[in-house]
Design a protein around this motif. Structure first.
Motif, short mmCIF file in Angstrom:
data_model
loop_
_atom_site.label_atom_id
_atom_site.label_comp_id
_atom_site.label_asym_id
_atom_site.label_seq_id
_atom_site.Cartn_x
_atom_site.Cartn_y
_atom_site.Cartn_z
N SER A 128 0.82 -1.21 0.00
CA SER A 128 0.00 0.00 0.00
C SER A 128 0.85 1.26 0.00
N GLY A 129 0.21 2.36 -0.37
CA GLY A 129 0.88 3.64 -0.30
C GLY A 129 1.18 4.06 1.12
N THR A 130 0.29 3.72 2.03
CA THR A 130 0.52 4.04 3.43
C THR A 130 1.84 3.42 3.89
N HIS A 154 -1.63 13.74 3.89
CA HIS A 154 -2.19 12.42 4.20
C HIS A 154 -1.54 11.83 5.45
N ALA A 207 0.94 9.30 -4.61
CA ALA A 207 -0.28 8.49 -4.77
C ALA A 207 -0.94 8.79 -6.12
N ARG A 208 -0.95 10.10 -6.50
CA ARG A 208 -1.53 10.49 -7.80
C ARG A 208 -0.51 11.24 -8.66
N ASN A 226 -3.87 15.81 -2.22
CA ASN A 226 -5.21 15.23 -2.11
C ASN A 226 -6.19 16.21 -1.45
N ASP A 275 0.97 4.84 -6.43
CA ASP A 275 -0.05 3.90 -5.96
C ASP A 275 -0.75 3.29 -7.16
N ASP A 323 5.12 11.89 -1.78
CA ASP A 323 3.96 11.00 -1.78
C ASP A 323 3.33 11.16 -3.15
N TRP A 365 6.98 7.53 -4.36
CA TRP A 365 6.20 6.30 -4.60
C TRP A 365 4.96 6.61 -5.43
N GLU A 403 3.05 16.12 -1.41
CA GLU A 403 2.10 15.24 -2.09
C GLU A 403 1.85 15.74 -3.50
N LYS A 413 -5.35 3.51 -6.80
CA LYS A 413 -6.20 4.70 -6.98
C LYS A 413 -6.69 4.70 -8.43
C1 LIG Z 1 -4.49 7.05 -0.80
C2 LIG Z 1 -3.35 7.92 -0.37
C3 LIG Z 1 -2.31 7.39 0.40
C4 LIG Z 1 -2.32 5.98 0.94
O1 LIG Z 1 -2.31 5.02 -0.05
P1 LIG Z 1 -2.96 3.56 0.23
O2 LIG Z 1 -2.50 2.75 -0.92
O3 LIG Z 1 -4.45 3.76 0.28
O4 LIG Z 1 -2.41 3.10 1.53
C5 LIG Z 1 -1.29 8.24 0.72
N1 LIG Z 1 -1.24 9.50 0.29
C6 LIG Z 1 -2.22 10.04 -0.46
C7 LIG Z 1 -2.12 11.45 -0.91
C8 LIG Z 1 -3.32 9.27 -0.80
O5 LIG Z 1 -4.32 9.80 -1.52
#
Ligand SMILES: *Cc1c(COP(=O)(O)O)cnc(C)c1O
Length: 348
Positions: free
Chosen positions: A64-66, A90, A177-178, A146, A203, A175, A201, A142, A206
């Motif tokens: 996971s991203g977390t 986040h 994620a996007r 988000n 993800d 981060d 990283w 980020e 998403k």
């Molecule tokens: C969703 C998200 C995460 C965590 O990712 P997971 O794969 O859900 O654990 C971390 N940072 C941001 C900005 C996110 O939107």
């Protein structure tokens, strides 16, 4: 939910995507091995591909991203160190207190512009090294932000922030994620966005539409230590090539189409702007996240979301008057029309 309501549309999050039939077919045929022993060919291929995509020497597959964020903090920092991030990060509200519980770090939140602080704000937060103050160690951003609204950090702003951090001996973490949403929206490559960051990283769960998985990238030494924590914290899997194959498929088929999500988000935002009782800043909708305010005598955000749900449309309440709608692989232009029709009907 959709099994009881066939035309249910879910704007709650881009995590709601389900693997497509083609993705499932690739998963079913994936070559697999024992990931933990480094023997899963599908995972190994994905890791190599993503290291190149992100412009880093090494990478690691994580559930996971977390876990990417938490491992990065723990590798970069010692307990008691300070991490500087935006106050909408986040890390602060959505990771179960992990920065404190796992890495033992202090978070120093800055008030950026929709999730993005600038080099001047960072410079103002940097202190001389005093024995009574926490050691400032890491700057986190980020891309996209988000809770900032899916906003994109301009490349020059990222470069200036990273230079300010590195100039004072701090490390940098992205981060992402996007991150690929930002890359598709602007044409700047993910590697260019990540260039000045010591770790980054992406993800897959998403908008890319895989059932799970994330890739953390950085230097070989960083990834060596990150892998130790992956094992320590139980993040090592076995035949996870099944998931890596879905991620690989997503890189082939679900990246360019993120532009469709951005177009759908823009259309949703334009429709919302026409509805009395709703307020939105159209310029703030840069990617696939749409935040709007409910300024209506009969509705606050929770009541509006509940009424929408009754009409087969799910959105997320993010505050007493704030609603978030997210576009993704499983919502199309017709879903946007349905959501707008429901909003118009409710607020008329
Ligand atoms: C969703 C998200 C995460 C965590 O990712 P997971 O794969 O859900 O654990 C971390 N940072 C941001 C900005 C996110 O939107």
């Amino acid at each position: 939910m959709d099994s009881v309501m066939p035309d249910f549309v879910d704007f709650f999050s881009d995590t709601k995507t389900r693997p497509t039939p083609a993705m499932r077919a690739v998963m079913a045929g994936a070559e697999v091995g024992d990931e933990r022993a480094g023997e899963d060919p599908s995972v190994n291929r994905l890791v190599e591909r993503c290291a190149a995509l992100l412009g880093k020497p090494a990478a690691l597959f994580l559930p996971s991203g977390t876990m990417c964020n938490e491992i990065a903090l723990a590798v970069h920092c010692r307990p008691g160190d300070e991490v500087i991030c935006d106050r909408t990060s986040h890390l602060i509200g959505f990771e179960g207190g992990g920065p404190a519980a796992l890495a033992g770090v202090m978070l120093n939140p800055l008030t950026g512009d929709r999730g993005r602080f600038d080099a001047g704000q960072l410079a103002a937060a940097l202190r001389p090294d005093r024995p009574y103050a926490p050691r400032q160690r890491l700057v986190e951003v980020e891309q996209t932000a988000n809770l900032g609204g899916g906003t994109i950090w301009p490349l020059a702003q990222l470069q200036a922030v990273a230079a300010a951090a590195h100039g004072r001996g701090l490390l940098t973490h992205m981060d992402g994620a996007r991150l690929l949403n930002a890359a598709v929206a602007t044409g700047v490559s993910a590697a260019d966005y990540a260039r000045d960051f010591d770790s980054v990283w992406i993800d897959f769960s998403k908008g890319l539409g895989a059932p799970g998985g994330a890739i953390l990238a950085g230097s070989a030494e960083f990834i060596h230590e990150a892998n130790r924590l992956k094992l320590r914290w139980g993040g090592a899997m076995r035949q996870s090539g099944i998931i890596a194959a879905a991620c690989d498929y997503a890189l082939d088929h679900h990246v360019e189409r993120l532009a469709d999500d951005h177009a759908n988000a823009a259309a949703l935002a334009r429709g919302i702007a026409q509805i009395a009782g709703l307020e939105i800043d159209l310029a703030s909708v840069e990617t696939n996240l749409v935040y709007f305010a409910v300024m209506h005598a009969g509705f606050d955000a929770p009541r509006l979301c509940a009424a929408l749900l009754d009409r087969g449309v799910r959105m997320g309440e993010m505050g007493p008057r704030t609603v978030r709608a997210v576009t993704h692989l499983d919502v199309d232009a017709a879903a946007v029309d349905k959501a707008l029709a429901a909003l118009r009907e409710l607020l008329a």
